[in-house]
Scaffold this motif. Structure first.
Motif, PDB file in Angstrom:
ATOM      1  N   LEU A  87     101.024   6.044  71.289  1.00  0.00           N
ATOM      2  CA  LEU A  87     102.249   5.241  71.270  1.00  0.00           C
ATOM      3  C   LEU A  87     103.179   5.619  72.417  1.00  0.00           C
ATOM      4  N   ALA A  88     103.218   6.899  72.741  1.00  0.00           N
ATOM      5  CA  ALA A  88     104.087   7.357  73.820  1.00  0.00           C
ATOM      6  C   ALA A  88     103.667   6.776  75.171  1.00  0.00           C
ATOM      7  N   LEU A  89     102.396   6.450  75.324  1.00  0.00           N
ATOM      8  CA  LEU A  89     101.937   5.835  76.572  1.00  0.00           C
ATOM      9  C   LEU A  89     102.549   4.455  76.769  1.00  0.00           C
ATOM     10  N   GLY A  90     102.773   3.745  75.657  1.00  0.00           N
ATOM     11  CA  GLY A  90     103.249   2.366  75.758  1.00  0.00           C
ATOM     12  C   GLY A  90     102.118   1.426  76.127  1.00  0.00           C
ATOM     13  N   TYR A  91     102.395   0.139  76.062  1.00  0.00           N
ATOM     14  CA  TYR A  91     101.363  -0.867  76.298  1.00  0.00           C
ATOM     15  C   TYR A  91     100.776  -0.779  77.703  1.00  0.00           C
ATOM     16  N   GLU A  92     101.624  -0.800  78.713  1.00  0.00           N
ATOM     17  CA  GLU A  92     101.117  -0.776  80.094  1.00  0.00           C
ATOM     18  C   GLU A  92     100.415   0.541  80.404  1.00  0.00           C
ATOM     19  N   GLY A  93     100.960   1.638  79.900  1.00  0.00           N
ATOM     20  CA  GLY A  93     100.331   2.931  80.133  1.00  0.00           C
ATOM     21  C   GLY A  93      98.954   3.019  79.505  1.00  0.00           C
ATOM     22  N   LEU A  94      98.826   2.488  78.272  1.00  0.00           N
ATOM     23  CA  LEU A  94      97.519   2.487  77.610  1.00  0.00           C
ATOM     24  C   LEU A  94      96.555   1.573  78.353  1.00  0.00           C
ATOM     25  N   CYS A  95      97.032   0.395  78.752  1.00  0.00           N
ATOM     26  CA  CYS A  95      96.167  -0.528  79.501  1.00  0.00           C
ATOM     27  C   CYS A  95      95.622   0.123  80.770  1.00  0.00           C
ATOM     28  N   GLU A  96      96.440   0.892  81.423  1.00  0.00           N
ATOM     29  CA  GLU A  96      96.007   1.551  82.659  1.00  0.00           C
ATOM     30  C   GLU A  96      94.810   2.476  82.414  1.00  0.00           C
ATOM     31  N   HIS A  97      94.788   3.108  81.243  1.00  0.00           N
ATOM     32  CA  HIS A  97      93.695   4.040  80.932  1.00  0.00           C
ATOM     33  C   HIS A  97      92.419   3.333  80.486  1.00  0.00           C
ATOM     34  N   ILE A  98      92.540   2.132  79.912  1.00  0.00           N
ATOM     35  CA  ILE A  98      91.355   1.489  79.339  1.00  0.00           C
ATOM     36  C   ILE A  98      91.001   0.175  80.032  1.00  0.00           C
ATOM     37  N   LYS A  99      91.556  -0.079  81.198  1.00  0.00           N
ATOM     38  CA  LYS A  99      91.394  -1.386  81.855  1.00  0.00           C
ATOM     39  C   LYS A  99      89.965  -1.667  82.315  1.00  0.00           C
ATOM     40  N   THR A 100      89.092  -0.655  82.316  1.00  0.00           N
ATOM     41  CA  THR A 100      87.694  -0.888  82.693  1.00  0.00           C
ATOM     42  C   THR A 100      86.884  -1.468  81.535  1.00  0.00           C
TER      43      THR A 100
END
Length: 214
Positions: A65-78
């Protein structure tokens, strides 16, 4: 598949791989839930590539949750469908914190109430994390069950219920791993590798495929 062939079918798979395991990488029940949620319409290898970046940074509901939406997307965008999966995972993390003390619940009903968690994902978590004799029917298990005659069915639920009825109880805890791996590497979608299949003699599929050049 004849009923009398089911026991030797699984005995053969067990002898070749006595302790089968998920090919998803995880070190906690929450990491397993996350990996399975991300794996829909994606390969285990692709999910592992993403979670190797994600889990060292965020491997609890609060950290995700602390990553936020954009932060999480950055990690799983592949991973395919990553934007929808990010929304589901964030919503799931909120529910885990608000209703379950940040712990992954142990019942099917509570698991299936989590966003992005369907019956198959719930079955994986119940089986792999909590040792319950569930059957998570993915495309590999669906194909192998129908092609071999082990548990024919028109949809995943029909196959799941037939597997639970036909697979001997002492094989059920590991059966879904054996069937997934068999479908992934031997009984493959386009053309099964019958010539290298250790359980071909118990299988209803005809005609068996010959080796290349055979």
């Amino acid at each position: 598949m004849k009923t009398e062939d089911i026991e030797p079918f699984f005995a053969t798979l067990k002898a070749a791989n006595p302790q089968p395991a998920s090919e998803l990488e995880y070190s906690s029940v929450f990491e397993l839930l996350t990996a399975v949620l991300l794996s829909a319409q994606a390969t285990d290898a692709g999910v592992n590539k993403a979670t190797r970046r994600l889990f060292p940074v965020a491997n609890t509901p609060a950290k995700i949750l602390a990553l936020g939406y954009e932060g999480l997307c950055e990690h799983i965008k592949t991973i395919g469908l990553y934007r929808n999966k990010a929304k589901h995972l964030l919503d799931t993390c909120r529910i885990l914190l608000e209703r379950h003390g940040a712990e992954v619940p142990r019942t099917r009903e509570e698991l299936e109430a989590l966003p992005g968690v369907g019956r198959k994902t719930a079955n994986v978590v119940l089986n792999v994390a909590f040792g319950e004799p569930t059957m998570a029917v993915d495309t590999h298990i669906f194909r192998v069950s129908n092609r071999t005659g082990l548990a024919p069915g028109k949809n995943p639920l029909e196959v799941e219920l037939e597997l639970l009825r036909r697979v001997p109880a002492h094989y059920l805890p590991d059966a879904h791993h054996w069937l997934i791996l068999h479908g992934r590497y031997v009984c493959v979608a386009r053309k099964p590798l019958c010539w290298k299949c250790q359980v071909a003699k118990y299988c209803d599929f005809e005609p068996k495929t010959a080796p290349p050049g055979g």
